[in-house]
Scaffold this active site. Structure first.
Site, PDB file in Angstrom:
ATOM      1  N   LYS A 184     -36.554  41.732 115.281  1.00 32.75           N
ATOM      2  CA  LYS A 184     -36.615  40.614 114.344  1.00 32.75           C
ATOM      3  C   LYS A 184     -35.669  39.517 114.838  1.00 32.75           C
ATOM      4  CE  LYS A 184     -37.026  41.106 109.341  1.00 32.75           C
ATOM      5  NZ  LYS A 184     -36.237  41.425 108.152  1.00 32.75           N
TER       6      LYS A 184
HETATM    7  C1  E4P Z   1     -37.997  40.522 105.240  1.00 32.50           C
HETATM    8  O1  E4P Z   1     -38.178  40.971 106.336  1.00 32.50           O
HETATM    9  C2  E4P Z   1     -36.672  40.395 104.581  1.00 32.50           C
HETATM   10  O2  E4P Z   1     -35.922  41.533 104.885  1.00 32.50           O
HETATM   11  C3  E4P Z   1     -36.762  40.345 103.082  1.00 32.50           C
HETATM   12  O3  E4P Z   1     -38.083  40.291 102.603  1.00 32.50           O
HETATM   13  C4  E4P Z   1     -35.838  39.363 102.448  1.00 32.50           C
HETATM   14  O4  E4P Z   1     -35.990  39.412 101.055  1.00 32.50           O
HETATM   15  P1  E4P Z   1     -34.921  38.828 100.020  1.00 32.50           P
HETATM   16  O5  E4P Z   1     -35.145  37.356  99.920  1.00 32.50           O
HETATM   17  O6  E4P Z   1     -35.226  39.533  98.744  1.00 32.50           O
HETATM   18  O7  E4P Z   1     -33.569  39.154 100.582  1.00 32.50           O
END
Ligand code: E4P
Length: 223
Positions: free
Chosen positions: A84
């Protein structure tokens, strides 16, 4: 639509993986921190429980550092782990390089259609628009998903999957399905809500009560 779990809690991955519907897992530094576990050990355990792509995020901010971390993660972590990277110029450069090397990349922190398209052009396996965080600003996060999916239909050659992230409700998930979003990552709480319906519970109770009555009447065996 791929149903992906957004967590770094190994027990939650085990719980949802047991349902036989889990396509992958996304983690991020915040989720790792919250879990209290060691990053590498946690991702290894998750990758053991789910054979789909497991996103592990790099934390360096320069291209060289990100590439170094990404290659190290690919060396030590199971094969189904993908990398990522943030959606910024450095992230795009890293995405292009990793994707040229055949490494799957999830470009995260996407907040506009232009960012999504650039990430796709850089060879991302997934682009992750953050629905809930846009909602938090008072705008409509789902509108971004609709916009990106609309754009994707004009370019059928795009192989990058749109992964709706920062999902806060079952309505978000259903809206994602309606516009053909390729994947959706959500917390365990949302998975549990998706399978729950009060009429199902009432129906089970009624069937069980009636079956007890059938048994009490001695009519539960055909012989
Ligand atoms: C996605 O890969 C992220 O880890 C995640 O969806 C972030 O979500 P949040 O805005 O609830 O932290």
């Amino acid at each position: 639509m791929e149903l992906i779990l957004d967590t770094a809690e190994v027990s939650e991955v085990a719980e949802i993986a047991a349902w036989g519907v889990l396509s992958g897992v996304t983690t991020n530094p915040t989720l790792i921190r919250r879990s209290g576990g060691d990053f590498i050990d946690t991702v290894c355990q998750i990758a053991d429980l789910c054979s789909g792509p497991i996103s592990a995020e790099v934390t360096a901010t320069d291209v060289e550092g990100m590439l170094e971390q990404a290659h190290e993660l690919k060396r030590i972590l199971p094969k189904n782990v993908i990398i990522k990277v943030p959606c910024n110029p450095e992230g795009l450069e890293v995405c292009r390089s990793l994707s040229n090397d055949g490494i799957g990349v999830n470009v995260t922190l996407v907040f506009s259609a232009s960012q999504a398209l650039l990430a796709a052009k850089a060879g991302a396996m997934y682009v992750s628009p953050f629905v809930g965080r846009i909602d938090d600003t008072g705008e409509d996060g789902m509108q971004l998903i609709r916009e990106i999916m609309g754009i994707w239909t004009h370019y059928p050659q795009l192989e990058t999957k749109v992964l709706a992230a920062s999902i806060r409700s079952t309505e978000h998930v259903i809206e994602c399905m309606k516009v053909g979003t390729h994947a959706c990552t959500m917390p365990t709480k949302i998975f549990r809500e998706l399978i729950t319906h009060s009429l199902t519970d009432i129906g089970i109770e009624k069937f069980l009560a009636d079956w007890s009555a059938v048994e009490a009447e001695g009519r539960s065996h055909s012989s």
